[in-house]
Design a protein around this motif. Structure first.
Motif, short mmCIF file in Angstrom:
data_model
loop_
_atom_site.label_atom_id
_atom_site.label_comp_id
_atom_site.label_asym_id
_atom_site.label_seq_id
_atom_site.Cartn_x
_atom_site.Cartn_y
_atom_site.Cartn_z
N LEU A 66 0.83 -1.20 0.00
CA LEU A 66 0.00 0.00 0.00
C LEU A 66 0.87 1.25 0.00
O LEU A 66 0.59 2.21 -0.71
N GLY A 109 2.53 1.68 -3.39
CA GLY A 109 1.60 1.84 -4.51
C GLY A 109 1.81 0.80 -5.58
O GLY A 109 1.17 0.79 -6.62
N GLU A 141 -6.80 -4.61 -8.64
CA GLU A 141 -7.04 -4.28 -7.22
C GLU A 141 -5.83 -4.66 -6.37
O GLU A 141 -5.53 -4.01 -5.38
N TYR A 142 -5.18 -5.74 -6.75
CA TYR A 142 -4.00 -6.16 -5.99
C TYR A 142 -2.73 -5.47 -6.50
O TYR A 142 -1.63 -5.80 -6.08
N LYS A 143 -2.90 -4.51 -7.43
CA LYS A 143 -1.76 -3.72 -7.89
C LYS A 143 -0.62 -4.59 -8.40
O LYS A 143 0.55 -4.37 -8.03
N VAL A 154 -1.93 4.55 -9.29
CA VAL A 154 -2.27 5.77 -8.55
C VAL A 154 -2.36 5.41 -7.07
O VAL A 154 -2.94 4.38 -6.72
N THR A 155 -1.76 6.21 -6.23
CA THR A 155 -1.78 5.91 -4.79
C THR A 155 -2.71 6.87 -4.05
O THR A 155 -3.15 7.90 -4.59
N TYR A 197 -8.55 6.37 -9.50
CA TYR A 197 -8.05 5.58 -8.37
C TYR A 197 -8.98 4.39 -8.16
O TYR A 197 -10.20 4.51 -8.23
N ARG A 198 -8.37 3.21 -7.95
CA ARG A 198 -9.19 2.00 -7.80
C ARG A 198 -9.31 1.57 -6.34
O ARG A 198 -8.36 1.67 -5.60
N PRO A 199 -10.49 1.05 -6.00
CA PRO A 199 -10.62 0.49 -4.64
C PRO A 199 -9.52 -0.55 -4.47
O PRO A 199 -9.23 -1.31 -5.39
N ASN A 200 -8.92 -0.59 -3.34
CA ASN A 200 -7.69 -1.36 -3.18
C ASN A 200 -7.88 -2.56 -2.26
O ASN A 200 -8.12 -2.44 -1.07
#
Lengths: 359, 359
Positions: free
Chosen positions: A83, A86, A143-145, B29-30, B74-77
């Motif tokens: 998190l 990023g 979502e999991y980047k 995007v953070t 920005y995406r829900p994370n």
């Protein structure tokens, strides 16, 4: 851990608590647990954890937090780390059905090994070609980047890339798309076919048959071109009666056995090991022995088959492990100066006992 | 997205930036990007994102944050979500070498399908039996707060459980440990062996040979016991000369072909499909045809072999897919009232053409 877990029945953890209901499984300790035990806020714990020197937290508070961390066996949290940066230590692997296709599971193996060595973990979704699952999987990867995505198919062919992969760090493995500029890591079919033919030519064979697959694919066109090149390199004129098509299965190999026998070929390149297996059976039923009467070369080096046939099959290996590993390499550090966006992986000869030398 | 990424070259993102250097891949995007655009703190963005009603954030601020979220896409994370709940939507799958063992890859397939249907993602690590990798993998699973762990082996046998798995929500798949109280999801070897023998007995065979594996395992003892039970149920006395051991490979099947021929058996249960494949070859070399001269039953229903032999092999399926799927079920909702902590998965008969009826 159990004692602290039991004193912390938060609503958000209902799900976890359920699974751990038999008492064997301890609940994960959260930042909040640490904060409560230390009597500080969650952000304070977070600052201490991340060792932000400029946060100017009192030494005593830091000690209290660190003591709570030790007492609760709180673990550094990879999710939190992801998190903060990023990005993540994930690589997504989207497959059509390689997990269910025996030999291509090596793609997963190679990708997993290489990712692991680089400190990454694979998230694998097997879509079985279902577009709905594909869409969901890609959303999950976002979502999991994930750091990048490998899109892989069980046999080498052209694909239509899902729209949402176009803007991602995507590498194609064992497939390609001529309409996209994505890097493709694929077997070198041309040189694979050339290698197969050379295995026979080098043993003095001049009449070499070629059993091609009926499935339109780079394997079909590339390996045939390689076979032709190998003949040309030896100054052997091509004889169209030596090139036959067959289903790429044992049944296909059996179906063309009579044509192969009648062709007078002393050696034959099979599209894959399964075709060779069927050919073995049908030739044996005709009293024709491998390799004394005819030499046979397979393709794939398929586990549990090639090495265990009677006689063990000389073949050319499809480099599935290397495809997966090189796919991860390409995600982590995209190669430059590629021809046609392709990373070609060599298909090496595997010498066993199905080829005899001609005088 | 690119523009915003370029205006935000933070040190923590060096790694990500490198991979995305060719401009095709946008940086993730953070929260920080959103906070900067909205002109608020990261915690404020976090509070708005999590809709904490009691946070009493001014409506105007909320709107500003939401606008920034939209503008930056920005995406829900999922990672953030996992952090908040202290658990995750991950299930760890630790395997010794099933990804590299052709047919057992179906364990991964079954586990992945079932996990996906329940909203979970598999994290897979293939250790190849390396204890160092095993330890690192378990640490990684803990860091990612996995909901539970499947520990799976490529063939059914007893294992020594890694110490660190003992306190986790661990389910054993295709293996067991008699010293632990963990749930094991395993094939029902006893009824599998009984089924194989019954396939021949039901077609009138009375002299049924049994080629057992030389590898000590539940498959060796369980299937033999099932074979004996099936004979007893038909009132047939056991003849020790009909039970022979062989390596569980094509070579093993070929090695015992002469013993099987000499035994006067009209039908034979093979330890697996590979043994049957070798037996086929050796019998054919002796002019003995399947099924007219002798009936053969395999075990495994191994893809690319069983269905494609000449004749296609009647066999008993090892339920790898179901083992993986049931393993996930057991991680998410541990079954109660088990005998010996075992969840037994049935091994079904697969009827093809290698059995002939006796009058």
């Amino acid at each position: 851990m159990r004692a602290s877990a039991e004193s912390n029945g938060g609503g958000a953890d209902d799900d976890a608590a359920q699974v751990m209901g038999d008492g064997r499984h301890a609940r994960h300790v959260t930042l909040k647990d640490v904060a409560e035990l230390a009597g500080v806020s969650v952000s304070t714990v977070s600052l201490v954890m991340n060792e932000k020197k400029n946060a100017r937290i009192a030494v005593k508070t830091q000690e209290r937090v660190n003591r709570a961390i030790r007492e609760l066996h709180y673990r550094p949290n990879a999710l939190a780390q992801n998190l903060v940066t990023g990005t993540s230590k994930f690589i997504g692997l989207l497959t059509d059905s390689i997990a269910t296709t025996p030999f291509a599971g090596q793609i997963i193996h190679g990708a997993q090994d290489r990712a692991w060595k680089q400190g990454y973990v694979l998230l694998i979704v097997n879509t079985e070609g279902n577009e709905d699952i594909e869409r969901q999987a890609i959303r999950m990867f976002l979502e999991y980047k994930v750091h990048g995505i490998l899109y892989s198919t069980w046999y080498h062919h052209e694909i239509t890339l899902p729209q949402s992969l176009k803007d991602m760090n995507t590498v194609l493995v064992n497939c390609y798309s001529d309409t996209e500029n994505l890097i493709s890591v694929v077997p070198d079919e041309f040189n694979g076919g050339r290698t197969a033919a050379k295995m026979l030519l080098e043993q003095g064979h001049r009449r070499v048959a070629f059993i091609n697959t009926t499935v339109e694919s780079p394997a079909r066109t590339g390996r045939l071109a390689g076979y032709r090149r190998a003949l040309a390199e030896q100054g052997i004129a091509e004889d169209p009666s030596l090139i036959v098509d067959a289903e790429p299965t044992q049944e296909g190999g059996r179906a063309v056995a009579e044509v192969i026998r009648a062709s007078g070929a002393t050696g034959v390149c099979c599209h894959n090991d399964r075709v060779a297996m069927g050919l073995y059976d049908a030739l044996r039923n005709r009293g024709i022995m491998v390799p004394s009467d005819i030499s046979v070369v397979g393709f794939d080096d398929q586990e549990v088959i090639a090495a265990h046939m009677l006689p063990p099959l000389s073949t050319v290996a499809l480099p599935h492990y290397e495809l997966g590993a090189s796919g991860v390499d390409a995600v982590l550090a995209p190669p430059v100066h590629l021809d046609d966006h392709r990373v070609l992986i060599a298909c090496p000869a595997v010498h066993r006992e199905s080829i005899s030398a001609l005088d």
